[in-house]
Design a protein around this motif. Structure first.
Motif, PDB file in Angstrom:
ATOM      1  N   LEU A   1       0.828  -1.212   0.000  1.00  0.00           N
ATOM      2  CA  LEU A   1       0.000   0.000   0.000  1.00  0.00           C
ATOM      3  C   LEU A   1       0.861   1.260   0.000  1.00  0.00           C
ATOM      4  CD1 LEU A   1      -2.765  -1.006   2.579  1.00  0.00           C
ATOM      5  CD2 LEU A   1      -2.812  -1.195   0.084  1.00  0.00           C
ATOM      6  N   HIS A   2       2.043   1.209   0.597  1.00  0.00           N
ATOM      7  CA  HIS A   2       2.952   2.359   0.674  1.00  0.00           C
ATOM      8  C   HIS A   2       2.173   3.634   1.025  1.00  0.00           C
ATOM      9  CE1 HIS A   2       6.616   0.335  -0.573  1.00  0.00           C
ATOM     10  NE2 HIS A   2       5.924  -0.290  -1.496  1.00  0.00           N
ATOM     11  N   CYS A   3       1.605   3.616   2.221  1.00  0.00           N
ATOM     12  CA  CYS A   3       0.669   4.656   2.648  1.00  0.00           C
ATOM     13  C   CYS A   3       1.361   6.011   2.786  1.00  0.00           C
ATOM     14  CB  CYS A   3       0.042   4.258   3.972  1.00  0.00           C
ATOM     15  SG  CYS A   3      -0.851   2.687   3.871  1.00  0.00           S
ATOM     16  N   ASN A   4       0.957   6.946   1.938  1.00  0.00           N
ATOM     17  CA  ASN A   4       1.560   8.267   1.956  1.00  0.00           C
ATOM     18  C   ASN A   4       0.588   9.276   1.364  1.00  0.00           C
ATOM     19  OD1 ASN A   4       2.587   9.200  -1.041  1.00  0.00           O
ATOM     20  ND2 ASN A   4       2.392   6.970  -0.854  1.00  0.00           N
ATOM     21  N   SER A   5       0.758  10.501   1.791  1.00  0.00           N
ATOM     22  CA  SER A   5      -0.019  11.605   1.236  1.00  0.00           C
ATOM     23  C   SER A   5       0.854  12.318   0.204  1.00  0.00           C
ATOM     24  CB  SER A   5      -0.406  12.561   2.365  1.00  0.00           C
ATOM     25  OG  SER A   5      -1.098  13.672   1.869  1.00  0.00           O
ATOM     26  N   PRO A   6       0.300  12.615  -0.981  1.00  0.00           N
ATOM     27  CA  PRO A   6      -1.114  12.596  -1.370  1.00  0.00           C
ATOM     28  C   PRO A   6      -1.530  11.371  -2.175  1.00  0.00           C
ATOM     29  CG  PRO A   6       0.094  13.848  -2.980  1.00  0.00           C
ATOM     30  CD  PRO A   6       1.116  13.356  -1.988  1.00  0.00           C
ATOM     31  N   PHE A   7      -0.661  10.364  -2.316  1.00  0.00           N
ATOM     32  CA  PHE A   7      -0.930   9.296  -3.281  1.00  0.00           C
ATOM     33  C   PHE A   7      -1.752   8.142  -2.712  1.00  0.00           C
ATOM     34  CE2 PHE A   7       3.169  11.289  -4.386  1.00  0.00           C
ATOM     35  CZ  PHE A   7       2.779  11.899  -5.572  1.00  0.00           C
ATOM     36  N   MET A   8      -1.499   7.749  -1.469  1.00  0.00           N
ATOM     37  CA  MET A   8      -2.283   6.699  -0.819  1.00  0.00           C
ATOM     38  C   MET A   8      -2.672   7.227   0.549  1.00  0.00           C
ATOM     39  SD  MET A   8      -3.755   3.744  -0.710  1.00  0.00           S
ATOM     40  CE  MET A   8      -3.176   2.868  -2.151  1.00  0.00           C
ATOM     41  N   THR A   9      -3.762   7.982   0.585  1.00  0.00           N
ATOM     42  CA  THR A   9      -4.190   8.645   1.806  1.00  0.00           C
ATOM     43  C   THR A   9      -4.946   7.681   2.711  1.00  0.00           C
ATOM     44  OG1 THR A   9      -6.325   9.316   0.895  1.00  0.00           O
ATOM     45  CG2 THR A   9      -4.434  10.776   0.490  1.00  0.00           C
ATOM     46  N   LEU A  10      -5.246   8.153   3.915  1.00  0.00           N
ATOM     47  CA  LEU A  10      -6.011   7.329   4.849  1.00  0.00           C
ATOM     48  C   LEU A  10      -7.399   7.037   4.283  1.00  0.00           C
ATOM     49  CD1 LEU A  10      -5.409   6.092   7.601  1.00  0.00           C
ATOM     50  CD2 LEU A  10      -6.603   8.004   8.655  1.00  0.00           C
ATOM     51  N   ALA A  11      -7.963   7.975   3.547  1.00  0.00           N
ATOM     52  CA  ALA A  11      -9.266   7.750   2.912  1.00  0.00           C
ATOM     53  C   ALA A  11      -9.167   6.639   1.868  1.00  0.00           C
ATOM     54  CB  ALA A  11      -9.765   9.039   2.260  1.00  0.00           C
ATOM     55  N   HIS A  12      -8.040   6.602   1.134  1.00  0.00           N
ATOM     56  CA  HIS A  12      -7.839   5.524   0.168  1.00  0.00           C
ATOM     57  C   HIS A  12      -7.763   4.174   0.879  1.00  0.00           C
ATOM     58  CE1 HIS A  12      -5.970   8.659  -2.692  1.00  0.00           C
ATOM     59  NE2 HIS A  12      -7.101   8.244  -3.235  1.00  0.00           N
ATOM     60  N   VAL A  13      -7.027   4.148   1.983  1.00  0.00           N
ATOM     61  CA  VAL A  13      -6.899   2.895   2.740  1.00  0.00           C
ATOM     62  C   VAL A  13      -8.260   2.443   3.245  1.00  0.00           C
ATOM     63  CG1 VAL A  13      -5.858   1.795   4.758  1.00  0.00           C
ATOM     64  CG2 VAL A  13      -4.523   3.426   3.399  1.00  0.00           C
ATOM     65  N   ALA A  14      -9.034   3.377   3.788  1.00  0.00           N
ATOM     66  CA  ALA A  14     -10.367   3.053   4.286  1.00  0.00           C
ATOM     67  C   ALA A  14     -11.248   2.497   3.160  1.00  0.00           C
ATOM     68  CB  ALA A  14     -11.013   4.283   4.910  1.00  0.00           C
TER      69      ALA A  14
ATOM     70  N   ALA B   1      -2.742   5.353  12.585  1.00  0.00           N
ATOM     71  CA  ALA B   1      -3.973   5.577  11.831  1.00  0.00           C
ATOM     72  C   ALA B   1      -4.167   4.507  10.766  1.00  0.00           C
ATOM     73  CB  ALA B   1      -3.952   6.964  11.192  1.00  0.00           C
ATOM     74  N   VAL B   2      -3.085   4.143  10.073  1.00  0.00           N
ATOM     75  CA  VAL B   2      -3.178   3.113   9.033  1.00  0.00           C
ATOM     76  C   VAL B   2      -3.552   1.769   9.641  1.00  0.00           C
ATOM     77  CG1 VAL B   2      -1.887   1.813   7.300  1.00  0.00           C
ATOM     78  CG2 VAL B   2      -1.556   4.281   7.499  1.00  0.00           C
ATOM     79  N   ALA B   3      -2.877   1.398  10.720  1.00  0.00           N
ATOM     80  CA  ALA B   3      -3.179   0.128  11.374  1.00  0.00           C
ATOM     81  C   ALA B   3      -4.619   0.108  11.880  1.00  0.00           C
ATOM     82  CB  ALA B   3      -2.206  -0.123  12.524  1.00  0.00           C
ATOM     83  N   GLY B   4      -5.098   1.250  12.345  1.00  0.00           N
ATOM     84  CA  GLY B   4      -6.484   1.335  12.796  1.00  0.00           C
ATOM     85  C   GLY B   4      -7.462   1.048  11.684  1.00  0.00           C
ATOM     86  N   GLU B   5      -7.179   1.572  10.478  1.00  0.00           N
ATOM     87  CA  GLU B   5      -8.055   1.289   9.346  1.00  0.00           C
ATOM     88  C   GLU B   5      -7.949  -0.170   8.925  1.00  0.00           C
ATOM     89  OE1 GLU B   5     -10.398   3.013   8.012  1.00  0.00           O
ATOM     90  OE2 GLU B   5     -10.007   4.790   9.232  1.00  0.00           O
ATOM     91  N   LEU B   6      -6.731  -0.701   8.839  1.00  0.00           N
ATOM     92  CA  LEU B   6      -6.554  -2.089   8.404  1.00  0.00           C
ATOM     93  C   LEU B   6      -7.157  -3.075   9.406  1.00  0.00           C
ATOM     94  CD1 LEU B   6      -2.923  -1.969   6.962  1.00  0.00           C
ATOM     95  CD2 LEU B   6      -5.075  -2.100   5.692  1.00  0.00           C
TER      96      LEU B   6
ATOM     97  N   ALA C   1       2.360  -0.385  15.989  1.00  0.00           N
ATOM     98  CA  ALA C   1       1.003   0.030  15.607  1.00  0.00           C
ATOM     99  C   ALA C   1       0.140  -1.184  15.277  1.00  0.00           C
ATOM    100  CB  ALA C   1       1.065   0.981  14.417  1.00  0.00           C
ATOM    101  N   PHE C   2       0.690  -2.146  14.544  1.00  0.00           N
ATOM    102  CA  PHE C   2      -0.068  -3.351  14.209  1.00  0.00           C
ATOM    103  C   PHE C   2      -0.380  -4.159  15.460  1.00  0.00           C
ATOM    104  CE2 PHE C   2       0.342  -2.212   9.990  1.00  0.00           C
ATOM    105  CZ  PHE C   2      -0.100  -3.182   9.108  1.00  0.00           C
ATOM    106  N   GLU C   3       0.598  -4.248  16.344  1.00  0.00           N
ATOM    107  CA  GLU C   3       0.379  -4.982  17.598  1.00  0.00           C
ATOM    108  C   GLU C   3      -0.724  -4.327  18.415  1.00  0.00           C
ATOM    109  OE1 GLU C   3       2.848  -6.332  21.623  1.00  0.00           O
ATOM    110  OE2 GLU C   3       3.874  -5.322  19.973  1.00  0.00           O
ATOM    111  N   ASP C   4      -0.661  -3.009  18.544  1.00  0.00           N
ATOM    112  CA  ASP C   4      -1.661  -2.304  19.336  1.00  0.00           C
ATOM    113  C   ASP C   4      -3.047  -2.379  18.703  1.00  0.00           C
ATOM    114  OD1 ASP C   4       0.319  -1.650  21.123  1.00  0.00           O
ATOM    115  OD2 ASP C   4       0.544   0.425  20.436  1.00  0.00           O
ATOM    116  N   ALA C   5      -3.094  -2.474  17.361  1.00  0.00           N
ATOM    117  CA  ALA C   5      -4.373  -2.555  16.666  1.00  0.00           C
ATOM    118  C   ALA C   5      -4.952  -3.973  16.683  1.00  0.00           C
ATOM    119  CB  ALA C   5      -4.220  -2.078  15.225  1.00  0.00           C
TER     120      ALA C   5
END
Length: 208
Positions: A34-47, A81-86, A122-126
């Motif tokens: 996913l390479h989560c980054n703004s503006p190309f892969m935003t949290l909205a995209h992940v969601a 935030a990413v782990a929370g969405e995933l 983050a993944f562990e906490d999520a």
């Protein structure tokens, strides 16, 4: 075996076990790089991807690493935030993950070979089940073993060398070749060296 429908951005494959190998009929959704980054892969995209994945109603969801951004002109998203969405991925047999080389590169402490932070924490906490040379028996009939290999390119070393944290011999020793076995490995490099009893290998890293 991958998806029950074909919405946009979904590629479907039908996998048939080799003769003499038995597995339940499963629908598996796979997300990688996913390479989560703004503006190309935003949290909205992940969601949106999570929602689309859940609409496929898969039996099992596999996350194959490289959640960290590291894209030219992009700004890496907050791992929490990413782990929370995933973590909102939903499947009867659960969501299971491995980390990729960029996730290790992104974790400052991991670069010093210390306890990994940021993405790992983050993944562990999520509450996302993550595998580092480990495996689990899925609640299927017959039993399916899902194994996760650690990144084969986890650390950069001087001279453009890399150090992997993968331990296939150790992982293989803990597995029963009689069981149908699926292996998550972020980098596909290991594939030619696997024994025939590894029935299905899924990887990311190559970006298609």
């Amino acid at each position: 075996m991958i998806a029950k429908s074909k919405p946009a951005l979904v590629t479907s494959y039908q996998i048939t076990p080799a003769p003499g190998r038995f597995a339940p009929s499963l629908s598996i959704a796979v997300l990688a790089d996913l390479h989560c980054n703004s503006p190309f892969m935003t949290l909205a995209h992940v969601a949106s991807l999570v929602q689309q994945t859940n609409r496929l109603a898969p039996d099992l969801i596999l996350l194959l690493g490289d959640y960290a951004g590291h894209v030219m002109f992009g700004r890496e998203l907050d791992p929490i935030a990413v782990a929370g969405e995933l973590s909102k991925c939903a499947a009867p047999l659960g969501t299971h993950a491995v980390f990729g080389n960029h996730d290790w590169f992104s974790d400052a402490d991991a670069k010093r070979h210390a306890k990994p932070t940021k993405w790992h924490r983050a993944f562990e906490d999520a509450g996302i089940a993550t595998y580092s040379n480990g495996a689990i028996a899925l609640q299927t009939n017959p039993t399916v073993i899902l194994a996760g290999l650690e990144s084969q390119r986890a650390h950069h070393l001087p001279g453009r060398k890399v150090l992997g944290l993968d331990d296939w011999p150790g992982l293989a020793h803990s597995l029963n070749p009689d069981n149908f076995t699926m292996l998550m490995a972020h980098e596909p490099d290991i594939f030619p060296d696997l024994p025939d009893w590894v029935d299905l290998t899924v990887s990311g890293h190559t970006h298609g």
